[in-house]
Design a protein around this motif. Structure first.
Motif, PDB file in Angstrom:
ATOM      1  N   MET A   1     -52.689 -91.218 -47.967  1.00 47.89           N
ATOM      2  CA  MET A   1     -53.264 -89.987 -47.842  1.00 47.89           C
ATOM      3  C   MET A   1     -54.562 -89.899 -48.609  1.00 47.89           C
ATOM      4  O   MET A   1     -54.877 -90.395 -49.719  1.00 47.89           O
ATOM      5  N   ASP A   2     -55.695 -89.584 -47.814  1.00 49.66           N
ATOM      6  CA  ASP A   2     -56.918 -89.364 -48.378  1.00 49.66           C
ATOM      7  C   ASP A   2     -57.613 -88.212 -48.090  1.00 49.66           C
ATOM      8  O   ASP A   2     -57.584 -87.374 -47.066  1.00 49.66           O
ATOM      9  N   LEU A   3     -57.924 -87.315 -49.355  1.00 55.06           N
ATOM     10  CA  LEU A   3     -58.516 -85.872 -49.011  1.00 55.06           C
ATOM     11  C   LEU A   3     -59.859 -85.997 -49.308  1.00 55.06           C
ATOM     12  O   LEU A   3     -60.571 -85.377 -50.178  1.00 55.06           O
ATOM     13  N   GLY A   4     -60.609 -87.017 -48.952  1.00 49.65           N
ATOM     14  CA  GLY A   4     -62.023 -87.250 -49.099  1.00 49.65           C
ATOM     15  C   GLY A   4     -62.555 -88.733 -49.266  1.00 49.65           C
ATOM     16  O   GLY A   4     -61.771 -89.521 -48.831  1.00 49.65           O
ATOM     17  N   ALA A   5     -63.710 -88.901 -50.054  1.00 47.80           N
ATOM     18  CA  ALA A   5     -64.164 -90.294 -50.188  1.00 47.80           C
ATOM     19  C   ALA A   5     -63.245 -90.933 -51.257  1.00 47.80           C
ATOM     20  O   ALA A   5     -63.269 -92.066 -51.265  1.00 47.80           O
ATOM     21  N   GLU A   6     -62.662 -90.212 -52.160  1.00 50.68           N
ATOM     22  CA  GLU A   6     -62.009 -90.959 -53.239  1.00 50.68           C
ATOM     23  C   GLU A   6     -60.207 -90.871 -53.236  1.00 50.68           C
ATOM     24  O   GLU A   6     -60.042 -89.922 -52.428  1.00 50.68           O
ATOM     25  N   LYS A   7     -59.750 -91.927 -53.728  1.00 52.34           N
ATOM     26  CA  LYS A   7     -58.260 -91.837 -53.748  1.00 52.34           C
ATOM     27  C   LYS A   7     -57.856 -90.882 -54.813  1.00 52.34           C
ATOM     28  O   LYS A   7     -58.503 -90.534 -55.621  1.00 52.34           O
ATOM     29  N   VAL A   8     -56.747 -90.047 -54.369  1.00 52.96           N
ATOM     30  CA  VAL A   8     -56.000 -89.042 -54.995  1.00 52.96           C
ATOM     31  C   VAL A   8     -54.866 -89.490 -55.950  1.00 52.96           C
ATOM     32  O   VAL A   8     -54.508 -88.494 -56.406  1.00 52.96           O
ATOM     33  N   GLY A   9     -54.214 -90.623 -55.689  1.00 50.54           N
ATOM     34  CA  GLY A   9     -53.055 -90.817 -56.245  1.00 50.54           C
ATOM     35  C   GLY A   9     -52.894 -92.255 -56.527  1.00 50.54           C
ATOM     36  O   GLY A   9     -53.574 -93.136 -55.970  1.00 50.54           O
ATOM     37  N   SER A  10     -51.776 -92.520 -57.065  1.00 50.26           N
ATOM     38  CA  SER A  10     -51.284 -93.912 -57.324  1.00 50.26           C
ATOM     39  C   SER A  10     -49.534 -93.992 -57.442  1.00 50.26           C
ATOM     40  O   SER A  10     -49.054 -93.224 -57.818  1.00 50.26           O
ATOM     41  N   LEU A  11     -49.327 -95.181 -57.027  1.00 56.88           N
ATOM     42  CA  LEU A  11     -47.890 -95.607 -57.034  1.00 56.88           C
ATOM     43  C   LEU A  11     -47.770 -96.797 -57.579  1.00 56.88           C
ATOM     44  O   LEU A  11     -48.568 -97.775 -57.174  1.00 56.88           O
ATOM     45  N   ALA A  12     -46.763 -97.019 -58.826  1.00 54.87           N
ATOM     46  CA  ALA A  12     -46.931 -98.311 -59.455  1.00 54.87           C
ATOM     47  C   ALA A  12     -45.121 -98.701 -59.415  1.00 54.87           C
ATOM     48  O   ALA A  12     -44.333 -97.810 -59.463  1.00 54.87           O
ATOM     49  N   PHE A  13     -44.830 -99.707 -59.393  1.00 59.39           N
ATOM     50  CA  PHE A  13     -43.440-100.367 -59.567  1.00 59.39           C
ATOM     51  C   PHE A  13     -43.620-101.693 -60.213  1.00 59.39           C
ATOM     52  O   PHE A  13     -44.379-102.441 -59.869  1.00 59.39           O
ATOM     53  N   GLY A  14     -42.745-101.859 -61.169  1.00 55.65           N
ATOM     54  CA  GLY A  14     -42.658-103.170 -61.902  1.00 55.65           C
ATOM     55  C   GLY A  14     -41.234-103.650 -62.170  1.00 55.65           C
ATOM     56  O   GLY A  14     -40.433-102.983 -62.375  1.00 55.65           O
ATOM     57  N   VAL A  15     -41.319-104.872 -62.273  1.00 52.22           N
ATOM     58  CA  VAL A  15     -39.926-105.702 -62.510  1.00 52.22           C
ATOM     59  C   VAL A  15     -40.242-106.554 -63.630  1.00 52.22           C
ATOM     60  O   VAL A  15     -41.189-107.450 -63.342  1.00 52.22           O
ATOM     61  N   GLY A  16     -39.409-106.554 -64.803  1.00 50.92           N
ATOM     62  CA  GLY A  16     -39.740-107.662 -65.944  1.00 50.92           C
ATOM     63  C   GLY A  16     -38.289-108.229 -66.004  1.00 50.92           C
ATOM     64  O   GLY A  16     -37.158-107.788 -65.749  1.00 50.92           O
ATOM     65  N   SER A  26     -39.265-100.624 -63.819  1.00 52.30           N
ATOM     66  CA  SER A  26     -40.095 -99.362 -64.203  1.00 52.30           C
ATOM     67  C   SER A  26     -40.936 -98.906 -62.832  1.00 52.30           C
ATOM     68  O   SER A  26     -41.306 -99.746 -62.026  1.00 52.30           O
ATOM     69  N   GLY A  27     -41.387 -97.708 -63.040  1.00 59.17           N
ATOM     70  CA  GLY A  27     -42.264 -97.156 -61.735  1.00 59.17           C
ATOM     71  C   GLY A  27     -43.191 -95.794 -62.161  1.00 59.17           C
ATOM     72  O   GLY A  27     -42.620 -95.424 -63.197  1.00 59.17           O
ATOM     73  N   ARG A  28     -44.038 -95.624 -61.552  1.00 54.96           N
ATOM     74  CA  ARG A  28     -44.811 -94.395 -61.896  1.00 54.96           C
ATOM     75  C   ARG A  28     -45.542 -93.817 -60.691  1.00 54.96           C
ATOM     76  O   ARG A  28     -45.892 -94.604 -59.897  1.00 54.96           O
ATOM     77  N   PHE A  29     -45.341 -92.666 -60.444  1.00 55.94           N
ATOM     78  CA  PHE A  29     -46.019 -91.823 -59.139  1.00 55.94           C
ATOM     79  C   PHE A  29     -46.967 -90.864 -59.814  1.00 55.94           C
ATOM     80  O   PHE A  29     -46.588 -90.036 -61.154  1.00 55.94           O
ATOM     81  N   ARG A  30     -48.291 -90.734 -59.710  1.00 54.68           N
ATOM     82  CA  ARG A  30     -49.312 -89.825 -60.148  1.00 54.68           C
ATOM     83  C   ARG A  30     -50.036 -89.258 -58.985  1.00 54.68           C
ATOM     84  O   ARG A  30     -50.410 -90.011 -57.976  1.00 54.68           O
ATOM     85  N   HIS A  31     -50.134 -88.126 -58.858  1.00 55.20           N
ATOM     86  CA  HIS A  31     -51.016 -87.403 -57.726  1.00 55.20           C
ATOM     87  C   HIS A  31     -52.017 -86.539 -58.516  1.00 55.20           C
ATOM     88  O   HIS A  31     -51.756 -85.631 -59.198  1.00 55.20           O
ATOM     89  N   ASP A  32     -53.340 -86.693 -58.271  1.00 52.79           N
ATOM     90  CA  ASP A  32     -54.252 -85.962 -58.817  1.00 52.79           C
ATOM     91  C   ASP A  32     -54.965 -84.493 -57.921  1.00 52.79           C
ATOM     92  O   ASP A  32     -55.770 -83.997 -58.395  1.00 52.79           O
TER      93      ASP A  32
END
Length: 337
Positions: A1-16, A26-32
């Motif tokens: 998803m792109d709402l212009g020139a800059e990225k607007v969010g992130s998705l992260a997933f980790g295994v430890g 672990s995981g994280r979802f962020r939308h600006d």
């Protein structure tokens, strides 16, 4: 998803993986640009065989077109810390803010209204059992961040009280510098972070003190170093009133000709978490809160897939205490959109 020139969010997933607690996810979802507005929605989780935690944040990043803009943050964190600390914790905060911005810096002034609780403490060390209960918290905060001469840095402070017998101040600062060599596809950098708590009245609880997050020092799990009670749970962390960490790193892309997108790097992490406000309490005074050095060295292997990045971290903690909790292998996935 792109709402212009800059990225607007992130998705992260980790295994430890660590030798004490086994595997974790672990995981994280962020939308600006939540609902199309200048709002942030941030949700994260961390799940292992014995514990789980999640956090949810909603932030309006600015109302109106003036300077300052008025904003607010609403956050909630619930953590099951039974295997590591023998407690459960919850924290809920509302922070109305005034945000002053210019092209190179940002200043936030905020009021703080919070409620937290420590519960289910039967398996905890005595110092954490004594902190059981709920509190209402109030305070003021300042946060400043800027970029100058290649450095990115920030400083934040809070003054907190429960309106009865607790008052303290908290200060944290971060700085980072990175140099890129485009012709050789090489990057080198340094990151620094430090914090301190000054107690003016009463005693802090583990919800106030610093508990290092996963990745603060690679090779150590979340809360894995600092003051601890060695008599229970193979060393139960109790939080610290001071910390300082430093990381040096370098990575290069294209080292392996057959896999030119692969980046291989190395790092050295150094730091410590120390201090525990005992205020004359014998059980708290018995905790070893010395500034014992921790250090690790390791390798990173990563590859980018468009906006996504997968990274393997192999860490060797060559300086640590017997009560520390180590995490030698970690796999992270991040994506921006």
């Amino acid at each position: 998803m792109d709402l212009g020139a800059e990225k607007v969010g992130s998705l992260a997933f980790g295994v430890g993986y660590n030798m004490d607690a086994g595997a974790s996810v672990s995981g994280r979802f962020r939308h600006d640009r939540f609902l199309g507005y200048d709002q942030t929605l941030d949700f994260g989780f961390d799940v292992s065989e014995d514990e789980h935690s999640y956090d949810l944040l909603f932030q309006n990043n600015g109302i109106g077109n003036g300077n300052p803009k008025f904003a607010f943050v609403l956050s909630h964190v619930t953590s099951d810390r039974q295997s590591l600390m023998g407690i459960d914790t919850t924290e809920t905060f509302f922070r109305p803010q005034a945000v002053f911005t210019n092209p190179k810096s940002r200043l936030t002034v905020e009021a703080i209204f919070g409620h937290d609780e420590i519960s289910n403490v039967a398996a905890a060390p005595a110092v954490l059992q004594a902190e059981e209960g709920a509190r209402d918290l109030y305070g003021l905060g300042l946060d400043y961040s800027a970029k100058r001469a290649g450095w990115s840095y920030g400083i934040s402070g809070e003054a907190i009280t429960d309106g009865r017998d607790l008052s303290y101040g908290k200060l944290e600062t971060t700085a980072s510098y990175e140099i890129a060599f485009p012709k050789s596809e090489t990057e080198v950098g340094v990151r620094l972070a430090a914090g301190m708590i000054s107690v003016w009245e009463g005693q802090t609880t583990v919800n106030d003190r610093f508990l290092p997050s996963s990745g603060a020092l690679r090779g150590f799990e979340a809360g894995g170093f600092g003051p601890a009670d060695a008599s229970v749970l193979d060393g139960a962390p109790v939080g610290a009133t001071n910390y300082a960490v430093m990381s040096f790193y370098a990575r290069r892309t294209g080292v392996i000709a057959s896999m030119p997108e692969l980046a291989i790097g190395g790092f050295v992490d150094l730091g410590s978490a120390w201090g525990f406000d005992d205020n004359g309490n014998a059980a708290r005074a018995a905790i070893d809160d010395g500034a014992n050095l921790r250090a690790s060295i390791g390798l990173t292997v990563s590859r980018e897939f468009g906006p996504a990045r997968v990274e393997l971290v192999l860490a060797h903690p060559f300086q640590h205490e017997d009560t520390d909790h180590l995490q030698e292998v970690q796999i992270n996935f991040t994506s921006k959109f």
